[in-house]
Design a protein around this motif. Structure first.
Motif, PDB file in Angstrom:
ATOM      1  N   VAL A  28       0.839  -1.204   0.000  1.00 36.71           N
ATOM      2  CA  VAL A  28       0.000   0.000   0.000  1.00 36.71           C
ATOM      3  C   VAL A  28       0.872   1.251   0.000  1.00 36.71           C
ATOM      4  O   VAL A  28       0.639   2.180  -0.777  1.00 36.71           O
ATOM      5  CB  VAL A  28      -0.979  -0.010   1.197  1.00 36.71           C
ATOM      6  CG1 VAL A  28      -1.685   1.325   1.334  1.00 36.71           C
ATOM      7  CG2 VAL A  28      -1.997  -1.138   1.037  1.00 36.71           C
ATOM      8  N   ILE A  52      -4.001   0.077   7.907  1.00 36.92           N
ATOM      9  CA  ILE A  52      -4.293  -0.803   6.782  1.00 36.92           C
ATOM     10  C   ILE A  52      -4.675  -2.145   7.383  1.00 36.92           C
ATOM     11  O   ILE A  52      -3.976  -2.657   8.265  1.00 36.92           O
ATOM     12  CB  ILE A  52      -3.060  -0.981   5.877  1.00 36.92           C
ATOM     13  CG1 ILE A  52      -2.555   0.378   5.393  1.00 36.92           C
ATOM     14  CG2 ILE A  52      -3.376  -1.894   4.709  1.00 36.92           C
ATOM     15  CD1 ILE A  52      -1.127   0.342   4.919  1.00 36.92           C
ATOM     16  N   CYS A 107      -8.989  -5.387   1.362  1.00 38.02           N
ATOM     17  CA  CYS A 107      -7.918  -4.552   1.897  1.00 38.02           C
ATOM     18  C   CYS A 107      -8.532  -3.176   2.178  1.00 38.02           C
ATOM     19  O   CYS A 107      -9.017  -2.514   1.270  1.00 38.02           O
ATOM     20  CB  CYS A 107      -6.778  -4.422   0.889  1.00 38.02           C
ATOM     21  SG  CYS A 107      -5.501  -3.264   1.405  1.00 38.02           S
ATOM     22  N   ILE A 120      -8.025   0.610   3.539  1.00 36.38           N
ATOM     23  CA  ILE A 120      -7.055   1.669   3.813  1.00 36.38           C
ATOM     24  C   ILE A 120      -7.826   2.791   4.505  1.00 36.38           C
ATOM     25  O   ILE A 120      -8.779   3.335   3.940  1.00 36.38           O
ATOM     26  CB  ILE A 120      -6.420   2.203   2.519  1.00 36.38           C
ATOM     27  CG1 ILE A 120      -5.753   1.058   1.751  1.00 36.38           C
ATOM     28  CG2 ILE A 120      -5.422   3.320   2.828  1.00 36.38           C
ATOM     29  CD1 ILE A 120      -5.338   1.422   0.345  1.00 36.38           C
ATOM     30  N   GLU A 148      -7.560   6.924  -7.780  1.00 37.11           N
ATOM     31  CA  GLU A 148      -7.790   5.508  -7.451  1.00 37.11           C
ATOM     32  C   GLU A 148      -7.342   4.546  -8.552  1.00 37.11           C
ATOM     33  O   GLU A 148      -6.668   3.550  -8.285  1.00 37.11           O
ATOM     34  CB  GLU A 148      -9.264   5.276  -7.129  1.00 37.11           C
ATOM     35  CG  GLU A 148      -9.579   3.870  -6.729  1.00 37.11           C
ATOM     36  CD  GLU A 148     -11.023   3.694  -6.307  1.00 37.11           C
ATOM     37  OE1 GLU A 148     -11.343   2.570  -5.893  1.00 37.11           O
ATOM     38  OE2 GLU A 148     -11.823   4.641  -6.396  1.00 37.11           O
ATOM     39  N   LEU A 200      -4.465   1.733  -7.986  1.00 42.06           N
ATOM     40  CA  LEU A 200      -4.783   0.304  -8.056  1.00 42.06           C
ATOM     41  C   LEU A 200      -3.944  -0.400  -9.111  1.00 42.06           C
ATOM     42  O   LEU A 200      -3.537  -1.558  -8.918  1.00 42.06           O
ATOM     43  CB  LEU A 200      -6.276   0.108  -8.321  1.00 42.06           C
ATOM     44  CG  LEU A 200      -7.200   0.483  -7.160  1.00 42.06           C
ATOM     45  CD1 LEU A 200      -8.658   0.337  -7.572  1.00 42.06           C
ATOM     46  CD2 LEU A 200      -6.903  -0.329  -5.919  1.00 42.06           C
ATOM     47  N   MET A 238      -0.670  -0.992  -7.524  1.00 43.92           N
ATOM     48  CA  MET A 238      -0.783  -2.073  -6.542  1.00 43.92           C
ATOM     49  C   MET A 238      -0.774  -3.436  -7.229  1.00 43.92           C
ATOM     50  O   MET A 238      -0.119  -4.369  -6.755  1.00 43.92           O
ATOM     51  CB  MET A 238      -2.066  -1.920  -5.712  1.00 43.92           C
ATOM     52  CG  MET A 238      -1.972  -0.880  -4.633  1.00 43.92           C
ATOM     53  SD  MET A 238      -3.467  -0.767  -3.638  1.00 43.92           S
ATOM     54  CE  MET A 238      -3.243  -2.169  -2.560  1.00 43.92           C
ATOM     55  N   TYR A 255       1.992  -6.223  -6.601  1.00 47.90           N
ATOM     56  CA  TYR A 255       1.475  -7.482  -6.065  1.00 47.90           C
ATOM     57  C   TYR A 255       2.050  -8.665  -6.851  1.00 47.90           C
ATOM     58  O   TYR A 255       2.497  -9.648  -6.274  1.00 47.90           O
ATOM     59  CB  TYR A 255      -0.054  -7.457  -6.148  1.00 47.90           C
ATOM     60  CG  TYR A 255      -0.752  -8.581  -5.428  1.00 47.90           C
ATOM     61  CD1 TYR A 255      -0.997  -8.497  -4.063  1.00 47.90           C
ATOM     62  CD2 TYR A 255      -1.191  -9.710  -6.107  1.00 47.90           C
ATOM     63  CE1 TYR A 255      -1.651  -9.513  -3.398  1.00 47.90           C
ATOM     64  CE2 TYR A 255      -1.854 -10.731  -5.458  1.00 47.90           C
ATOM     65  CZ  TYR A 255      -2.081 -10.630  -4.098  1.00 47.90           C
ATOM     66  OH  TYR A 255      -2.735 -11.647  -3.436  1.00 47.90           O
ATOM     67  N   LYS A 286     -10.510  -7.049  -3.075  1.00 46.21           N
ATOM     68  CA  LYS A 286     -11.025  -5.700  -3.292  1.00 46.21           C
ATOM     69  C   LYS A 286     -10.258  -4.740  -2.387  1.00 46.21           C
ATOM     70  O   LYS A 286      -9.772  -5.137  -1.328  1.00 46.21           O
ATOM     71  CB  LYS A 286     -12.520  -5.697  -2.930  1.00 46.21           C
ATOM     72  CG  LYS A 286     -13.262  -4.450  -3.250  1.00 46.21           C
ATOM     73  CD  LYS A 286     -14.747  -4.639  -2.928  1.00 46.21           C
ATOM     74  CE  LYS A 286     -15.508  -3.383  -3.218  1.00 46.21           C
ATOM     75  NZ  LYS A 286     -16.922  -3.511  -2.902  1.00 46.21           N
ATOM     76  N   VAL A 287     -10.162  -3.474  -2.815  1.00 44.49           N
ATOM     77  CA  VAL A 287      -9.535  -2.437  -2.000  1.00 44.49           C
ATOM     78  C   VAL A 287     -10.596  -1.375  -1.715  1.00 44.49           C
ATOM     79  O   VAL A 287     -11.263  -0.886  -2.627  1.00 44.49           O
ATOM     80  CB  VAL A 287      -8.325  -1.787  -2.718  1.00 44.49           C
ATOM     81  CG1 VAL A 287      -7.729  -0.673  -1.873  1.00 44.49           C
ATOM     82  CG2 VAL A 287      -7.276  -2.832  -3.048  1.00 44.49           C
TER      83      VAL A 287
END
Length: 130
Positions: free
Chosen positions: A12, A26, A40, A42, A57, A61, A64, A68, A81-82
């Motif tokens: 993150v 987080i 996830c 935040i 966003e 993402l 991320m 990842y 999902k975030v």
């Protein structure tokens, strides 16, 4: 060996860059009670950071997802999902003005700005009534 929380935190923070100073915490939460799928979450320290998140966003993402995959976190920190929240998010701003105020400035540029503010206030109040 990196723990799940450390891996998630680094993922993150590296993705957020300029917003990382506003991260309160987080965490991984279950999507539904008893569900294996995780979210996830935040939590930002203020609402303005959350607004900045919503603007950026998509690019955050994407970063991320790349990190990842690069770091091989599929077996360490799995989430589907975030979600972003702000600390004390339930405190919403309540407009006190009715948009009825006299503009005393003689400067046409400033008058135009205040006219726009008046119209915005009236539109927001009308939207709230619906």
């Amino acid at each position: 060996m990196v723990t799940k929380q450390e891996a998630l935190r680094e993922l993150v923070f590296y993705s957020l860059q300029e917003l990382k100073a506003f991260v309160q915490r987080i965490e991984l939460r279950s999507l539904k009670k008893g569900s294996e799928k995780k979210v996830c979450v935040i939590v930002f320290s203020n609402f303005f950071a959350l607004q900045e998140w919503s603007i950026k966003e998509a690019s955050i993402l994407d970063r991320m997802r790349e990190l990842y995959k690069q770091r091989g976190l599929k077996n360490v920190a799995v989430f589907h999902k975030v979600v972003a929240e702000a600390q004390g998010q339930n405190r919403f701003y309540k407009e006190r003005s009715k948009g009825e105020f006299e503009i005393l400035s003689n400067n046409p540029a400033i008058r135009a700005i205040f006219e726009e503010i008046k119209n915005t206030i009236k539109e927001n109040l009308e939207r709230e009534r619906r």
